[in-house]
Motif scaffolding. Structure first.
Motif, PDB file in Angstrom:
ATOM      1  N   SER A   1      11.890   1.628   1.205  1.00  0.00           N
ATOM      2  CA  SER A   1      10.476   2.037   1.730  1.00  0.00           C
ATOM      3  C   SER A   1       9.732   1.933   2.858  1.00  0.00           C
ATOM      4  O   SER A   1       8.881   2.436   3.121  1.00  0.00           O
ATOM      5  CB  SER A   1       9.314   1.170   0.232  1.00  0.00           C
ATOM      6  OG  SER A   1       9.314  -0.225   0.283  1.00  0.00           O
TER       7      SER A   1
ATOM      8  N   THR B   1       7.231   4.576   4.357  1.00  0.00           N
ATOM      9  CA  THR B   1       6.230   4.496   4.987  1.00  0.00           C
ATOM     10  C   THR B   1       4.943   4.618   6.584  1.00  0.00           C
ATOM     11  O   THR B   1       5.052   5.335   7.247  1.00  0.00           O
ATOM     12  CB  THR B   1       5.630   2.756   4.983  1.00  0.00           C
ATOM     13  OG1 THR B   1       6.335   2.153   5.191  1.00  0.00           O
ATOM     14  CG2 THR B   1       4.956   3.220   3.091  1.00  0.00           C
ATOM     15  N   LYS B   2       7.031   4.638   7.314  1.00  0.00           N
ATOM     16  CA  LYS B   2       6.681   4.977   8.390  1.00  0.00           C
ATOM     17  C   LYS B   2       7.135   6.474   9.339  1.00  0.00           C
ATOM     18  O   LYS B   2       7.563   5.927  10.233  1.00  0.00           O
ATOM     19  CB  LYS B   2       7.273   3.968   9.060  1.00  0.00           C
ATOM     20  CG  LYS B   2       6.927   2.688   9.146  1.00  0.00           C
ATOM     21  CD  LYS B   2       6.206   2.205  10.154  1.00  0.00           C
ATOM     22  CE  LYS B   2       4.994   1.004   9.553  1.00  0.00           C
ATOM     23  NZ  LYS B   2       3.643   0.912   9.625  1.00  0.00           N
TER      24      LYS B   2
ATOM     25  N   LYS C   1       0.845   6.280   9.082  1.00  0.00           N
ATOM     26  CA  LYS C   1       0.478   5.292   7.306  1.00  0.00           C
ATOM     27  C   LYS C   1       0.477   6.526   6.656  1.00  0.00           C
ATOM     28  O   LYS C   1       0.292   7.308   6.205  1.00  0.00           O
ATOM     29  CB  LYS C   1      -0.322   4.144   7.529  1.00  0.00           C
ATOM     30  CG  LYS C   1      -1.704   5.081   8.208  1.00  0.00           C
ATOM     31  CD  LYS C   1      -2.032   3.802   8.491  1.00  0.00           C
ATOM     32  CE  LYS C   1      -3.213   3.591   9.357  1.00  0.00           C
ATOM     33  NZ  LYS C   1      -5.108   2.829   9.163  1.00  0.00           N
ATOM     34  N   PRO C   2       0.678   6.154   4.806  1.00  0.00           N
ATOM     35  CA  PRO C   2       1.236   7.114   4.138  1.00  0.00           C
ATOM     36  C   PRO C   2      -0.581   7.930   3.792  1.00  0.00           C
ATOM     37  O   PRO C   2      -1.142   7.068   4.326  1.00  0.00           O
ATOM     38  CB  PRO C   2       0.884   6.757   2.765  1.00  0.00           C
ATOM     39  CG  PRO C   2       2.288   5.340   3.390  1.00  0.00           C
ATOM     40  CD  PRO C   2       1.629   4.655   3.991  1.00  0.00           C
TER      41      PRO C   2
ATOM     42  N   TRP D   1       0.410  13.091   1.410  1.00  0.00           N
ATOM     43  CA  TRP D   1       2.092  12.909   1.462  1.00  0.00           C
ATOM     44  C   TRP D   1       2.520  12.685   0.230  1.00  0.00           C
ATOM     45  O   TRP D   1       3.550  13.040  -0.404  1.00  0.00           O
ATOM     46  CB  TRP D   1       2.143  11.271   1.445  1.00  0.00           C
ATOM     47  CG  TRP D   1       2.511  11.459   3.022  1.00  0.00           C
ATOM     48  CD1 TRP D   1       1.878  11.809   3.636  1.00  0.00           C
ATOM     49  CD2 TRP D   1       3.382  10.495   3.063  1.00  0.00           C
ATOM     50  NE1 TRP D   1       2.184  11.681   5.023  1.00  0.00           N
ATOM     51  CE2 TRP D   1       3.014  10.654   5.276  1.00  0.00           C
ATOM     52  CE3 TRP D   1       4.023   9.151   3.166  1.00  0.00           C
ATOM     53  CZ2 TRP D   1       3.618  10.310   5.634  1.00  0.00           C
ATOM     54  CZ3 TRP D   1       4.643   8.065   4.309  1.00  0.00           C
ATOM     55  CH2 TRP D   1       4.332   8.665   6.085  1.00  0.00           C
TER      56      TRP D   1
ATOM     57  N   LYS E   1       5.419   4.224  -4.267  1.00  0.00           N
ATOM     58  CA  LYS E   1       5.878   3.656  -3.386  1.00  0.00           C
ATOM     59  C   LYS E   1       4.202   4.203  -2.601  1.00  0.00           C
ATOM     60  O   LYS E   1       3.590   3.150  -1.290  1.00  0.00           O
ATOM     61  CB  LYS E   1       6.598   3.330  -2.321  1.00  0.00           C
ATOM     62  CG  LYS E   1       8.402   2.732  -2.743  1.00  0.00           C
ATOM     63  CD  LYS E   1       8.115   1.775  -3.090  1.00  0.00           C
ATOM     64  CE  LYS E   1       8.941   0.675  -3.642  1.00  0.00           C
ATOM     65  NZ  LYS E   1       8.692  -0.619  -4.855  1.00  0.00           N
ATOM     66  N   ILE E   2       4.466   5.331  -2.676  1.00  0.00           N
ATOM     67  CA  ILE E   2       2.889   5.976  -1.491  1.00  0.00           C
ATOM     68  C   ILE E   2       1.576   5.237  -1.972  1.00  0.00           C
ATOM     69  O   ILE E   2       1.244   5.182  -1.403  1.00  0.00           O
ATOM     70  CB  ILE E   2       2.849   7.455  -1.345  1.00  0.00           C
ATOM     71  CG1 ILE E   2       4.234   7.286  -0.367  1.00  0.00           C
ATOM     72  CG2 ILE E   2       1.362   8.269  -0.556  1.00  0.00           C
ATOM     73  CD1 ILE E   2       5.017   9.103  -0.749  1.00  0.00           C
TER      74      ILE E   2
ATOM     75  N   SER F   1       1.177   2.012  -1.348  1.00  0.00           N
ATOM     76  CA  SER F   1       0.717   1.641   0.072  1.00  0.00           C
ATOM     77  C   SER F   1      -0.594   2.192   0.341  1.00  0.00           C
ATOM     78  O   SER F   1      -1.701   1.148   0.944  1.00  0.00           O
ATOM     79  CB  SER F   1       2.285   2.424   0.995  1.00  0.00           C
ATOM     80  OG  SER F   1       0.883   2.867   2.002  1.00  0.00           O
TER      81      SER F   1
END
Ligand code: MN
Length: 751
Positions: free
Chosen positions: A444, A448-449, A481-482, A486, A498-499, A502
């Motif tokens: 993850s 995210t990156k 960052k998300p 996305w 995960k998105i 975040s």
């Protein structure tokens, strides 16, 4: 379950009670057949346990009958038989199958089962009971229900296998149910259970479930195809023999121990092809596939399959795009085979499937066959990995039912692709996965990156769809960052959750600023920054949470100027009595008034559904024909800006999630009101799907929409404005192609 049980005394079934002795014999006959097929698997003491389960179930269901009039116990015996014969399950599963409806429908409790058979069996029966109670409640909350089903699946895969057996038997005996119930069960089967069977590797059961569903859902098409298949059988057999003959000779000369035969495709799959390619039955080229089953020792399996492939393609020319090598990369449900499509006699394409006996058994019995071949094989890992992924997603909290189901379907029930890491490690992903999905599948922190990827050394954006065989290198940046959009770029459940995590984290950070602003404002008024006051404000602004309040204050999407009018008593704020309505209603698009009003030809497509409310932005004054977008404002509905508006860039950059694609309607002058009646399965988001097709894809205006739902089926009437018949027909075809829709009929709106 899925059964309506009627008491023995009901007159309609009285005739079946006449000869109890005969009936008892019939039950014993079924039971003996079950024991017989279980025999090779029985160890010491097992037979007694099975008999005990049978007697317990028979006693418990004694007074019950199925809709067909049969004694109820026939059903659990039949389910157990399917478990043994068609799924390859063993003694413990047989016991569970025999007991699967007892806790739900009879006086037997889970404690009784545990006392008699131990905790392992009690747990499975408990799982089966939970499944039936969530499925049978006639609610339209199918998604939430399905999530519960899958939660029980994580305890023990046998729960789902026995449930599939149960469903299969219910489908085989669906004839005696009411039509409405038939439609509901059949829809549910084709929508949830068939894909699940497929994913568990139970190809035969999947096919039968689909065919049986179709028989009830599309009886005419089903009969039509079945008739045509039987009419063309002789001709087909002749062709297959002609095709096979030279291959047989070669394989015999090559000393192979093999079987080769032609196998008709399922009615359901032929029908799909007819629909998808809009062709006639006569034009479907692959009505059958040729199957070669080799009896090869484990160490020669792969080599032998390729040798046979080579013999076949020496005889017939293969289509290069149609080679599927599931020998080197088996599907995660365990399927292994080599598929190719070759040009046969008379210029016809023919699909050939090559596999060994072991692979064939796995293809037919799925998971259970895996257990059998466990030693020395690494396919088990693949399945375990898949199962592990499901567990991971299921244990992630706070996904709501609808999202979850969608995610589950795309992540776990879809076909898959395999892609490689730069080091050559294989990753399995569902079809449609993007570079971003891949990034999240690695870690993850990489997801995210992620700012882009290289596929075969070529730079691609994060939303790039991957294909089997791609080698993917992820490019990251610490500044990345998300963002909300996305979520539209990924299909895997892992990436989505995960998105979301975040985004939530980010929102929390931003909300901190708003919290501080609010505190200062309140204190300046002489009020306390207290739980009480915050809750008052949350209610006043009709927001779901204080987090949302703080967030909106921070992003300045909520104006605190009303605070001036609030009284402060002690340190508590007094909310003024609500005015009739504080939100002014924006104009509603009404095609009846079309003509002079210049803004009446605006159509919005995207998420929006029936009524479209909007204002034209004062800053750029768009007119029809301008390139425009919609901005979802708080309180004022949708505001239409020109894309060249000076504010456009700022709005799109900062509030991307609130920007809606909009477009002017084609300048067709007159439209006509007409009505459609739609009947289908009341599944998740069906209304959304319908309105998306109408106002989204086809840009047709809806004038009225009403939906009635009952026992999992819905009937909706929709009034739409169309320009001509062609447009209406296009609409009907599109609606019919939606999942779960049974019929779409036109009706006169005057009536
Ligand atoms: Mn049952």
């Amino acid at each position: 379950m899925d059964e309506v049980q009627v008491p023995l005394t009901e007159p309609a079934v009285a005739k079946y009670t006449l000869n109890e002795e005969q009936e008892r014999k019939e039950i014993i006959r079924h039971y003996r057949a079950l024991l017989k097929s279980l025999r090779p698997k029985l160890k010491k003491g097992d037979k007694e346990l099975v008999r005990q389960a049978f007697e317990m179930a028979a006693e418990a269901h004694k007074t019950m009958r199925r809709k067909s009039g049969e004694p109820y116990i026939i059903h659990p015996i039949a389910v157990a038989m399917i478990c043994v014969e068609e799924i390859g399950l063993g003694v413990r599963s047989t016991i569970c199958a025999l007991l699967h409806d007892t806790v739900e429908d009879t006086d037997i409790t889970l404690e009784d089962v545990e006392r008699e058979f131990g905790i392992e069996i009690a747990k499975i029966v408990d799982g089966l009971t939970k499944i039936s109670s969530v499925i049978d409640t006639n609610t339209s909350q199918q998604a939430e229900n399905f999530k519960k089903i899958l939660l029980t699946l994580t305890d023990d895969p046998r729960v789902i296998l026995i449930k599939l057996a149960d469903r299969l038997h219910n489908m085989r005996t669906l004839d005696s149910m009411r039509r409405e119930k038939q439609l509901k069960i059949a829809s549910e089967t084709v929508w949830v259970y068939a894909p699940l069977a497929h994913r568990m590797g139970l190809y035969n059961i999947k096919t039968e479930l689909e065919d049986l569903s179709m028989k009830y859902l599309e009886p005419d098409a089903y009969k039509d195809i079945a008739r045509k298949l039987s009419e063309t059988k002789r001709e087909r057999t002749r062709y297959i023999n002609e095709f096979i003959r030279p291959l047989k000779d070669k394989m015999i000369a090559g000393n192979f121990d093999f079987e080769i035969y032609g196998r008709p495709k399922s009615i359901h799959s032929i029908w799909n092809k007819i629909k998808k390619k809009s062709v006639e039955f006569e034009e479907v080229y692959d009505l059958f596939a040729i199957r070669v089953i080799l009896n090869s020792p484990p160490e020669k399996e792969k080599e032998d399959c390729w040798k046979v492939y080579s013999m076949i393609t020496d005889e017939y020319n293969p289509s290069p795009e149609r080679l599927r090598d599931w020998l080197s990369n088996p599907k995660s449900n365990g399927y292994e085979a080599l598929h190719t499509t070759v040009m046969g006699p008379q210029g016809k394409w023919v699909e050939v499937q090559i596999r060994t006996k072991r692979m064939n058994e796995i293809a037919e019995k799925g998971l259970a066959a895996h257990y059998k071949y466990k030693e020395g094989s690494n396919d088990e890992d693949r399945f375990d990995k898949w199962f592990g992924q499901i567990r991971e997603v299921l244990s992630a909290q706070d996904t709501d039912g609808v999202d979850f189901l969608q995610d589950f379907k795309t992540s776990f029930l879809a076909e898959e692709i395999y892609v490689y890491t730069p080091k050559g490690e294989v990753k399995m992903l569902p079809t449609g996965s993007t570079a971003l999905d891949f990034a999240f599948s690695i870690h993850s922190a990489i997801g995210t990156k992620c700012i882009g990827a290289k596929v075969h050394h070529k730079l691609v954006p994060i939303g790039h769809k991957l294909r089997s065989g791609d080698q993917v290198e992820i490019i990251t940046s610490n500044k990345q960052k998300p963002s909300e959009d996305w979520l539209n770029l990924v299909v895997t459940a892992k990436a989505k959750s995960k998105i979301k995590d975040s985004l939530r984290e980010e929102k929390r950070k931003i909300a901190e600023d708003g919290k501080y602003t609010l505190q200062r404002k309140l204190e300046a008024m002489g009020a306390a920054f207290s739980q009480y006051n915050i809750e008052e404000l949350v209610q006043f602004y009709k927001l779901p949470s204080s987090l949302e309040l703080h967030y909106r204050i921070a992003t300045k999407s909520l104006d605190l100027k009303e605070l001036k009018d609030f009284q402060v008593l002690g340190d508590k704020i007094e909310i003024p009595k609500p005015k009739p309505t504080t939100i002014e209603t924006p104009p509603v698009y009404d095609p009846n008034k079309a003509g002079s009003k210049k803004d009446s030809e605006l159509i919005i497509f995207g998420e929006s559904s029936d009524k479209i409310m909007y204002n034209l932005a004062k800053c750029c004054n768009p007119i029809p024909g301008d390139d425009v977008f919609g901005f979802v404002s708080t309180g004022k509905g949708l505001i239409i800006h020109r894309t060249s508006c000076p504010n456009a860039a700022q709005l799109m950059a900062n509030y991307g999630h609130r920007v809606v694609k909009t477009k002017w309607a084609k300048n067709k002058e007159i439209s006509f009101l007409t009505g459609l009646r739609i009947i289908g399965l009341d599944d998740v988001g069906v209304i959304n799907k319908i309105t998306n097709v109408i106002s989204g894809d086809l840009k047709i205006n809806i004038s009225g929409l009403s939906i009635d739902s009952r026992e999992g089926l819905f009937e909706g009437t929709i009034k739409v404005f169309v320009h001509d018949k062609e447009e209406l027909e296009e609409l009907v075809t599109r609606l019919k192609s939606l999942d779960g829709i049974q019929t779409v009929d036109r009706f006169d709106t005057e009536n």
